[in-house]
Design a protein around this motif. Structure first.
Motif, PDB file in Angstrom:
ATOM      1  N   THR A  29       1.126  -1.150   0.050  1.00 31.54           N
ATOM      2  CA  THR A  29       0.259  -0.049   0.245  1.00 31.54           C
ATOM      3  C   THR A  29       0.760   0.794  -0.174  1.00 31.54           C
ATOM      4  OG1 THR A  29      -0.352  -0.199   2.516  1.00 31.54           O
ATOM      5  CG2 THR A  29      -2.359  -0.957   1.076  1.00 31.54           C
ATOM      6  N   PRO A  30       1.488   1.649  -1.132  1.00 37.56           N
ATOM      7  CA  PRO A  30       2.360   2.796  -1.543  1.00 37.56           C
ATOM      8  C   PRO A  30       1.479   4.621  -0.363  1.00 37.56           C
ATOM      9  CG  PRO A  30       1.506   2.587  -3.648  1.00 37.56           C
ATOM     10  CD  PRO A  30       0.961   1.467  -2.411  1.00 37.56           C
ATOM     11  N   SER A  31       0.186   3.834  -0.249  1.00 39.17           N
ATOM     12  CA  SER A  31      -0.639   5.375   0.115  1.00 39.17           C
ATOM     13  C   SER A  31      -2.104   4.766   0.953  1.00 39.17           C
ATOM     14  CB  SER A  31      -0.753   6.503  -1.126  1.00 39.17           C
ATOM     15  OG  SER A  31      -1.131   5.581  -2.223  1.00 39.17           O
ATOM     16  N   GLU A  32      -2.948   5.564   1.249  1.00 35.65           N
ATOM     17  CA  GLU A  32      -4.017   5.170   1.630  1.00 35.65           C
ATOM     18  C   GLU A  32      -4.724   5.097   0.899  1.00 35.65           C
ATOM     19  OE1 GLU A  32      -6.403   4.915   5.126  1.00 35.65           O
ATOM     20  OE2 GLU A  32      -4.472   4.163   5.189  1.00 35.65           O
ATOM     21  N   GLU A  33      -4.877   5.561  -0.543  1.00 33.48           N
ATOM     22  CA  GLU A  33      -6.176   4.894  -1.469  1.00 33.48           C
ATOM     23  C   GLU A  33      -5.379   4.502  -2.708  1.00 33.48           C
ATOM     24  OE1 GLU A  33      -3.598   8.440  -1.865  1.00 33.48           O
ATOM     25  OE2 GLU A  33      -5.632   9.442  -0.158  1.00 33.48           O
ATOM     26  N   VAL A  34      -4.095   4.014  -2.786  1.00 32.67           N
ATOM     27  CA  VAL A  34      -3.864   3.352  -3.926  1.00 32.67           C
ATOM     28  C   VAL A  34      -2.926   1.336  -3.180  1.00 32.67           C
ATOM     29  CG1 VAL A  34      -1.410   3.071  -5.068  1.00 32.67           C
ATOM     30  CG2 VAL A  34      -3.283   5.249  -4.561  1.00 32.67           C
ATOM     31  N   ILE A  35      -3.623   0.282  -3.951  1.00 31.69           N
ATOM     32  CA  ILE A  35      -2.669  -0.973  -3.509  1.00 31.69           C
ATOM     33  C   ILE A  35      -2.466  -1.543  -4.658  1.00 31.69           C
ATOM     34  CG2 ILE A  35      -5.199  -2.039  -4.048  1.00 31.69           C
ATOM     35  CD1 ILE A  35      -5.206  -4.113  -2.224  1.00 31.69           C
ATOM     36  N   LEU A  60      -9.521  -7.252  -6.133  1.00 37.88           N
ATOM     37  CA  LEU A  60     -10.303  -6.376  -6.811  1.00 37.88           C
ATOM     38  C   LEU A  60     -11.512  -5.514  -7.067  1.00 37.88           C
ATOM     39  CD1 LEU A  60      -8.346  -7.553 -10.529  1.00 37.88           C
ATOM     40  CD2 LEU A  60      -7.965  -5.441  -9.283  1.00 37.88           C
ATOM     41  N   CYS A  61     -11.708  -6.600  -5.698  1.00 40.66           N
ATOM     42  CA  CYS A  61     -13.191  -6.694  -5.411  1.00 40.66           C
ATOM     43  C   CYS A  61     -12.883  -5.778  -4.350  1.00 40.66           C
ATOM     44  CB  CYS A  61     -14.028  -8.036  -4.942  1.00 40.66           C
ATOM     45  SG  CYS A  61     -14.950  -8.924  -6.939  1.00 40.66           S
ATOM     46  N   TYR A  62     -12.037  -6.098  -3.730  1.00 36.82           N
ATOM     47  CA  TYR A  62     -11.937  -5.625  -2.203  1.00 36.82           C
ATOM     48  C   TYR A  62     -11.496  -4.340  -2.335  1.00 36.82           C
ATOM     49  CZ  TYR A  62      -8.878  -3.993   2.079  1.00 36.82           C
ATOM     50  OH  TYR A  62      -8.015  -2.573   2.572  1.00 36.82           O
ATOM     51  N   ALA A  63     -10.455  -4.093  -3.717  1.00 39.90           N
ATOM     52  CA  ALA A  63      -9.801  -2.706  -3.923  1.00 39.90           C
ATOM     53  C   ALA A  63     -10.885  -1.573  -3.611  1.00 39.90           C
ATOM     54  CB  ALA A  63      -9.258  -2.693  -5.002  1.00 39.90           C
ATOM     55  N   GLU A  64     -11.839  -2.467  -5.133  1.00 44.19           N
ATOM     56  CA  GLU A  64     -13.067  -1.582  -5.447  1.00 44.19           C
ATOM     57  C   GLU A  64     -14.390  -1.380  -4.677  1.00 44.19           C
ATOM     58  OE1 GLU A  64     -15.741  -1.423  -9.238  1.00 44.19           O
ATOM     59  OE2 GLU A  64     -15.683  -3.693  -8.172  1.00 44.19           O
ATOM     60  N   GLU A  65     -14.580  -2.176  -3.358  1.00 40.82           N
ATOM     61  CA  GLU A  65     -15.163  -1.585  -2.200  1.00 40.82           C
ATOM     62  C   GLU A  65     -14.480  -1.047  -1.530  1.00 40.82           C
ATOM     63  OE1 GLU A  65     -16.328  -5.762  -0.621  1.00 40.82           O
ATOM     64  OE2 GLU A  65     -17.019  -6.578  -2.440  1.00 40.82           O
ATOM     65  N   GLY A  67     -12.163   1.575  -2.984  1.00 40.03           N
ATOM     66  CA  GLY A  67     -11.936   2.770  -3.432  1.00 40.03           C
ATOM     67  C   GLY A  67     -10.603   3.129  -3.412  1.00 40.03           C
ATOM     68  N   LYS A  68     -10.360   2.094  -3.252  1.00 42.69           N
ATOM     69  CA  LYS A  68      -9.083   2.672  -3.706  1.00 42.69           C
ATOM     70  C   LYS A  68      -8.315   2.025  -5.195  1.00 42.69           C
ATOM     71  CE  LYS A  68      -7.415   0.171   0.720  1.00 42.69           C
ATOM     72  NZ  LYS A  68      -7.233   1.566   1.308  1.00 42.69           N
ATOM     73  N   LYS A  69      -7.220   2.583  -6.328  1.00 45.37           N
ATOM     74  CA  LYS A  69      -7.292   2.836  -6.900  1.00 45.37           C
ATOM     75  C   LYS A  69      -6.110   1.466  -6.784  1.00 45.37           C
ATOM     76  CE  LYS A  69      -8.604   5.789  -9.786  1.00 45.37           C
ATOM     77  NZ  LYS A  69      -9.610   5.340 -10.927  1.00 45.37           N
ATOM     78  N   VAL A  70      -5.459   0.840  -8.136  1.00 44.78           N
ATOM     79  CA  VAL A  70      -4.736  -0.505  -8.088  1.00 44.78           C
ATOM     80  C   VAL A  70      -3.844   0.247  -9.308  1.00 44.78           C
ATOM     81  CG1 VAL A  70      -5.011  -2.810  -9.261  1.00 44.78           C
ATOM     82  CG2 VAL A  70      -6.702  -1.643  -7.949  1.00 44.78           C
ATOM     83  N   ILE A  71      -2.084  -0.390  -9.489  1.00 44.75           N
ATOM     84  CA  ILE A  71      -1.479  -0.696  -9.800  1.00 44.75           C
ATOM     85  C   ILE A  71      -0.945  -1.722  -9.414  1.00 44.75           C
ATOM     86  CG2 ILE A  71       0.880  -0.047  -9.371  1.00 44.75           C
ATOM     87  CD1 ILE A  71       0.534   2.507  -7.796  1.00 44.75           C
ATOM     88  N   ALA A  72      -0.593  -2.907 -10.964  1.00 42.27           N
ATOM     89  CA  ALA A  72      -0.465  -4.376 -11.127  1.00 42.27           C
ATOM     90  C   ALA A  72       0.859  -4.620 -11.119  1.00 42.27           C
ATOM     91  CB  ALA A  72      -1.526  -5.074 -12.253  1.00 42.27           C
ATOM     92  N   THR A  73       1.974  -4.041 -10.120  1.00 40.33           N
ATOM     93  CA  THR A  73       3.259  -5.034 -10.486  1.00 40.33           C
ATOM     94  C   THR A  73       3.350  -6.302 -10.678  1.00 40.33           C
ATOM     95  OG1 THR A  73       3.714  -2.968  -8.322  1.00 40.33           O
ATOM     96  CG2 THR A  73       5.259  -4.853  -9.396  1.00 40.33           C
ATOM     97  N   GLN A  88     -10.494  -2.636 -15.798  1.00 39.88           N
ATOM     98  CA  GLN A  88      -9.922  -1.480 -16.005  1.00 39.88           C
ATOM     99  C   GLN A  88      -9.918  -0.399 -15.375  1.00 39.88           C
ATOM    100  OE1 GLN A  88      -9.588  -1.449 -20.054  1.00 39.88           O
ATOM    101  NE2 GLN A  88      -9.181  -3.975 -20.374  1.00 39.88           N
ATOM    102  N   LYS A  89     -11.301  -0.350 -14.603  1.00 35.55           N
ATOM    103  CA  LYS A  89     -11.276   1.485 -14.390  1.00 35.55           C
ATOM    104  C   LYS A  89     -10.630   1.643 -12.765  1.00 35.55           C
ATOM    105  CE  LYS A  89     -15.697  -0.513 -12.164  1.00 35.55           C
ATOM    106  NZ  LYS A  89     -16.243  -1.098 -12.272  1.00 35.55           N
ATOM    107  N   LEU A  90     -10.238   0.442 -12.428  1.00 37.01           N
ATOM    108  CA  LEU A  90      -9.852   0.698 -10.773  1.00 37.01           C
ATOM    109  C   LEU A  90      -7.900   0.388 -11.047  1.00 37.01           C
ATOM    110  CD1 LEU A  90     -10.859  -2.438  -9.184  1.00 37.01           C
ATOM    111  CD2 LEU A  90     -11.227  -0.319  -8.824  1.00 37.01           C
TER     112      LEU A  90
END
Length: 92
Positions: A29-35, A60-65, A67-73, A88-90
């Motif tokens: 979690t690089p920031s509160e809003e990002v996973i 991804l469901c956890y991220a969406e529920e 309100g987190k944006k996603v990085i796919a490293t 993709q909207k995430l």
């Protein structure tokens, strides 16, 4: 295949018990809003059965529920999102 996926916030991973080994989707979690989904592992005996996809969907469901944006490293997560446009909207 029915999976019991658990989310462990302390260790930042989603896991599914596969007998001797767990399958896992790890994140940071690089920031509160990002996973950032960093790593996927499925034991060799369980590969090819959709286990990674189920873990990724759960993450991804956890991220969406939440309100987190996603990085796919992780390249597996990146490929999954590319093949499933609804997620993709995430992307950050």
């Amino acid at each position: 295949m029915e999976l019991n996926i658990k989310h462990d916030k302390k260790y930042q991973q989603f896991t599914a018990n596969m007998g001797n080994e767990d399958a896992e989707l790890a994140y940071a979690t690089p920031s509160e809003e990002v996973i950032d989904f960093t790593h996927t592992f499925v034991p060799e005996s369980a590969r090819g059965k959709g286990v990674a996809n189920k873990l990724i969907e759960e993450g991804l469901c956890y991220a969406e529920e939440n309100g987190k944006k996603v990085i796919a490293t992780c390249p597996v997560v990146k490929k999954f999102i590319h093949k499933n446009p609804d997620y993709q909207k995430l992307l950050k």
